[in-house]
Design an enzyme around this catalytic site. Sequence first.
Site, short mmCIF file in Angstrom:
data_model
loop_
_atom_site.label_atom_id
_atom_site.label_comp_id
_atom_site.label_asym_id
_atom_site.label_seq_id
_atom_site.Cartn_x
_atom_site.Cartn_y
_atom_site.Cartn_z
N HIS A 101 26.36 -51.64 39.27
CA HIS A 101 24.94 -51.49 38.92
C HIS A 101 24.17 -50.78 40.01
CE1 HIS A 101 25.62 -55.29 36.28
NE2 HIS A 101 26.04 -54.12 35.84
N HIS A 262 23.61 -51.58 27.82
CA HIS A 262 24.39 -52.07 29.31
C HIS A 262 25.77 -51.60 29.45
CE1 HIS A 262 24.68 -54.35 32.78
NE2 HIS A 262 25.86 -54.48 32.55
N ASP A 266 27.22 -49.40 32.66
CA ASP A 266 28.24 -49.51 33.18
C ASP A 266 29.22 -48.48 33.32
OD1 ASP A 266 27.89 -52.53 34.06
OD2 ASP A 266 29.05 -53.10 32.39
N HIS A 289 35.24 -51.93 32.21
CA HIS A 289 35.42 -51.26 33.69
C HIS A 289 36.97 -50.83 34.07
CE1 HIS A 289 31.71 -52.81 34.59
NE2 HIS A 289 31.95 -54.18 34.60
ZN LIG Z 1 27.46 -54.16 34.13
#
Ligand SMILES: [Zn+2]
Length: 325
Positions: A101, A262, A266, A289
């Site tokens: 973030h 969101h 990311d 991720h």
């Molecule tokens: Zn995140």
Amino acid sequence: MDGFHHGATLYAQANGLGLAPDSTTQATLKAAIDCVGTGLHSGQRVSLTLRPAPVDHGIVFRRRDLGLDIPARFDHVADTRLCTVLAHPEAPQARVATIEHLMAAFAATGVTNALVEIDGQELPIHDGSAQNFIFLIDCAGTVAQEAPRPAIAVMRPVRVEGEDGAFAELTPSHALAGLEAEVAIEFAAPAIGAQSLALPLTGAAIRQELAAARTFCLLQEVEAMQAAGLARGGSLDNAVVVDNDRILNPAGLRMEREFVRHKMLDVAGDLALAGVTIHATLRARKPGHALNNQLLRALFADPANWRQVEGTRPLDLARPKRALA
Ligand SMILES: [Zn+2]
């Protein structure tokens, strides 16, 4: 409660916000600024200082408690299971977690050079979004530096795949306009369901469309994580928690399609670990991720996948690990 040092606010209002760097110039902070907060997974209270840094420095994390510097680069990513974790190349136990973030906030504000000092292993989660980090950077102010950013254009498709139809791919785009992104997610929980969003990942778009979107999780995941000693700092103050068709946060969502926003935030933070502007079209389905990091590793695994954009800083993938202070 998390605390911010507001001393620089008036200065930033007077001097900072109108002088945003353009997307082709390197930029840093006008002044150092700090904050304190709690790590989502560790529950550990940490203090964080963002400092200006010279041209070609990049974003570097400094573990103040260990005296070690960890460059924010995709090839230093050591764990992607719950968040993006960097590790020191020669001291892998020296880590810094949940960096995505803050990296997205740097992308939103155009900051390419900064030293991030932290006295623990995980960045503060704040409210689970990037907006507090952007506020912090705005308070410090940003300043353009007299050097172009490194930039590359993707020359042929690069694709990575995960489980259950998850994929992420970069394809060449006609214009040198940064990343044109399209992200789709799909969850069995009806409160999330299927959502998609297409946006150019410019600083302005990250700031306006993505920055306030919070991290989210399913109630059963929270229970499992807390039983395993994780998500110790987690609460309804820093994550949207979903139980099937219900959102447990009393105030509900902040914005429509907050979940996919969101996920795109990311993506923006994780891809900022390239350390360069990437000109391409990005499509991702069910990104996470791990997939975001695999995409950068695949991109840079073969020099035929990309070319340096003329007039920009050459990209030195083999540049030596930054010496420790
Ligand atoms: Zn995140």
